[in-house]
Scaffold this active site. Structure first.
Site, PDB file in Angstrom:
ATOM      1  N   ARG A   1       1.053  -1.161   0.072  1.00  0.00           N
ATOM      2  CA  ARG A   1       0.057   0.301   0.275  1.00  0.00           C
ATOM      3  C   ARG A   1       1.080   1.441   0.195  1.00  0.00           C
ATOM      4  O   ARG A   1       1.488   0.916   0.922  1.00  0.00           O
ATOM      5  CB  ARG A   1      -1.198  -0.129   1.203  1.00  0.00           C
TER       6      ARG A   1
ATOM      7  N   HIS B   1      -7.081   0.410  -6.170  1.00  0.00           N
ATOM      8  CA  HIS B   1      -7.798   0.166  -5.921  1.00  0.00           C
ATOM      9  C   HIS B   1      -8.603  -1.523  -6.143  1.00  0.00           C
ATOM     10  O   HIS B   1      -9.181  -1.232  -5.597  1.00  0.00           O
ATOM     11  CB  HIS B   1      -8.867   0.529  -4.088  1.00  0.00           C
TER      12      HIS B   1
ATOM     13  N   GLN C   1     -10.025  -4.000  -3.561  1.00  0.00           N
ATOM     14  CA  GLN C   1     -11.718  -3.481  -3.000  1.00  0.00           C
ATOM     15  C   GLN C   1     -12.502  -3.926  -3.965  1.00  0.00           C
ATOM     16  O   GLN C   1     -13.679  -4.724  -4.157  1.00  0.00           O
ATOM     17  CB  GLN C   1     -11.292  -2.175  -3.164  1.00  0.00           C
TER      18      GLN C   1
ATOM     19  N   ASP D   1     -17.210   7.203  -1.216  1.00  0.00           N
ATOM     20  CA  ASP D   1     -16.296   7.204  -0.927  1.00  0.00           C
ATOM     21  C   ASP D   1     -15.540   8.353   0.376  1.00  0.00           C
ATOM     22  O   ASP D   1     -16.912   8.925  -0.144  1.00  0.00           O
ATOM     23  CB  ASP D   1     -15.590   7.011  -1.505  1.00  0.00           C
TER      24      ASP D   1
ATOM     25  N   CYS E   1     -16.158   1.192   0.959  1.00  0.00           N
ATOM     26  CA  CYS E   1     -15.379   1.174   1.207  1.00  0.00           C
ATOM     27  C   CYS E   1     -14.711   0.845   2.141  1.00  0.00           C
ATOM     28  O   CYS E   1     -14.078  -0.300   2.987  1.00  0.00           O
ATOM     29  CB  CYS E   1     -14.385   0.742  -0.185  1.00  0.00           C
TER      30      CYS E   1
ATOM     31  N   ARG F   1     -13.338  -8.794   1.618  1.00  0.00           N
ATOM     32  CA  ARG F   1     -12.291  -8.006   1.162  1.00  0.00           C
ATOM     33  C   ARG F   1     -11.056  -9.708   1.860  1.00  0.00           C
ATOM     34  O   ARG F   1     -10.114 -10.428   1.146  1.00  0.00           O
ATOM     35  CB  ARG F   1     -11.186  -7.699   2.085  1.00  0.00           C
TER      36      ARG F   1
HETATM   37  N1   CP Z   1     -11.349  -0.137   2.658  1.00  0.00           N
HETATM   38  C1   CP Z   1      -9.648  -0.288   2.965  1.00  0.00           C
HETATM   39  O1   CP Z   1      -8.860  -0.717   2.594  1.00  0.00           O
HETATM   40  O2   CP Z   1      -9.680  -0.049   3.698  1.00  0.00           O
HETATM   41  P1   CP Z   1      -8.520   0.166   4.872  1.00  0.00           P
HETATM   42  O3   CP Z   1      -7.585   1.196   4.285  1.00  0.00           O
HETATM   43  O4   CP Z   1      -8.911   0.068   6.646  1.00  0.00           O
HETATM   44  O5   CP Z   1      -7.756  -1.440   4.913  1.00  0.00           O
HETATM   45  N1  NVA Z   2     -10.218   6.477  -0.906  1.00  0.00           N
HETATM   46  C1  NVA Z   2      -9.893   6.115   0.006  1.00  0.00           C
HETATM   47  C2  NVA Z   2     -10.069   4.789  -0.078  1.00  0.00           C
HETATM   48  C3  NVA Z   2      -9.657   4.222   1.097  1.00  0.00           C
HETATM   49  C4  NVA Z   2      -9.558   2.284   1.759  1.00  0.00           C
HETATM   50  C5  NVA Z   2      -8.201   6.036   0.369  1.00  0.00           C
HETATM   51  O1  NVA Z   2      -7.922   6.729  -0.763  1.00  0.00           O
HETATM   52  O2  NVA Z   2      -8.128   6.909   1.491  1.00  0.00           O
END
Ligand code: CP
Ligand code: NVA
Length: 307
Positions: free
Chosen positions: A108, A135, A138, A226, A264, A292
């Protein structure tokens, strides 16, 4: 090269469909098992995933780790600041070193370029656990959740209301690959990534961008929200321009009668969506979170060639 899971537009349609179906079957196989047991086939016994985090995470961190444990394998969770990455060791060298130890790497990161560089130099599969651009993990959970509730997603309508962010890019890719209509309602200043829109045009995906959220919601089978401020974003002025895109019961009432609501998570309640919607009868947000785990097992099984 290894089976990297970087973005949905880089993976074949058949492989994506196979991963969703495998996610559904591993979920079914799990449902008869008591807590505290490994999945029947322990498909990844002896395998270890390195999961690197440059941003916070609850779902991605825990679901990947639990997925590996239930598949009979292990995870090493690495916060980038605890690694030599944080002191300037290159991504390329990190990729080459980790490849000598572990069987797969998830990252990440705040910079999609780092994901690409990791994949270029790693000799084991690399998985995108969210970047500033996309992502995809997701979306595998989201497509699986949609299909559990409403059947095949092909030719259905999904409406996004809010920031044209990293999730939108993965939704656009999914629309092209799984063959559904995707409507993005967002302020002009927060439009989706132009490369994702160009890709949609190239492949003839059914993707539309509008600034009218109410119109975009009409007849949709699924409404998605989101956070208005993604990790790494500057919050300035976003709340004002995004207010008309808040998902509330009125917007849900414009959608199809059996429409579902997705998010998400994590959410900022009463901002991008009201609590009445998030906790209402149409919300499937915690099914998404659960999926997930199952979808990622399928991603891991595909990456490591055991599905
Ligand atoms: N939806 C998602 O990726 O959540 P986290 O940021 O908690 O991993
Ligand atoms: N769009 C959000 C998704 C989090 C899982 C972010 O990037 O923070």
């Amino acid at each position: 090269s290894p089976n990297h899971f970087l973005d949905l537009n880089m993976i074949g349609k058949e492989a994506l469909r196979h991963i969703i179906d495998d996610g559904i079957s591993v979920k079914q196989a799990r449902s008869g098992l008591p807590r505290g047991t490994v999945d029947g086939d322990a498909a990844l016994e002896g395998h270890t995933l390195a999961a690197i985090f440059e941003f916070p995470s609850t779902r991605t961190r825990v679901s990947f780790d639990m997925a590996m444990r239930q598949l009979g394998g292990d995870t090493i969770v690495l916060n980038s600041t605890d690694m030599q990455l944080g002191r300037g060791e290159t991504i390329a060298d990190t990729a080459r070193v980790l490849s000598r130890y572990v069987d797969a790497i998830m990252i990440r990161t705040d910079d999609h370029g780092k994901l690409q560089e990791l994949a270029e130099y790693a000799t084991v599969p690399v998985i995108n656990g969210l970047t500033n651009d996309s992502h995809p993990c997701q979306l595998m959970a989201d497509v699986m959740t949609f299909e559990e509730h409403l059947g095949s997603i092909e030719d259905k309508i999904v409406t996004w209301s809010g920031d044209g962010n990293n999730m939108v890019t993965s939704w656009i890719h999914a629309a092209g690959q799984f063959g559904f209509e995707f409507r993005v309602a967002c302020p002009a200043e927060l439009s989706p990534d132009s490369r994702a829109l160009d890709w949609a045009k190239e492949v003839g995906a059914n993707v539309h961008v509008t600034q009218d959220a109410q119109e975009a919601a009409a007849g949709a089978h699924c409404i998605v929200a989101d956070t208005w401020v993604s990790m790494g974003d500057d919050a300035a002025n976003r709340h004002n321009i995004l207010a008309p895109f808040r998902v509330d019961e009125e917007m849900m009432s414009k959608a199809a009668g059996d429409a579902i609501f997705m998010h998400c998570l994590p959410a900022h309640r009463e901002e991008e969506a009201t609590t009445a919607v998030m906790d209402g009868p149409q919300s499937v947000i915690f099914d998404e979170a659960e999926n997930r785990l199952h979808a990622q097992k399928a991603v891991l099984r595909w990456c490591l060639g055991t599905s």
